[in-house]
Design a protein around this motif. Sequence first.
Motif: not given
Length: 125
Positions: A29-32, A60-64
């Motif tokens: 949760v903290n990281i998100i 968003i692309i980087a997280w995906l």
Amino acid sequence: MVVMLPIFAVVAGLEHIIAKLTGATYNEVNIIVYYLLIPLSWAVLVDYITMLPFLAPIYIIAWLVFLWKDPMKFRDRCDWAFDKSVDFLLWFKKIGWNYVVSSVIICVVVPALIYVELIWAVVKK
């Protein structure tokens, strides 16, 4: 410094509640929140201000890619990132801040000031 502990307790408490409700760990949760949601919201605001939708889609692309690369290891990567974040916050002992103080200043006050500036820029637009 007395006000720092209640702020820290509220933020950590909310993250623990979210973790319990979602089945995630506190570290996840903290990281998100601090590595995905807050920076993504800043990117969306900057994109809106500049009228160039660039930062948010790239983020968003980087997280995906991060999630796709090895989704089974997400919890391990969150634990690693959380540990590195703790190390960073503990570094501020050099200037007299303990973990709670550095957490509140770096993770609450600084983001709040950034939001104030970005929202002010949106309002002025």
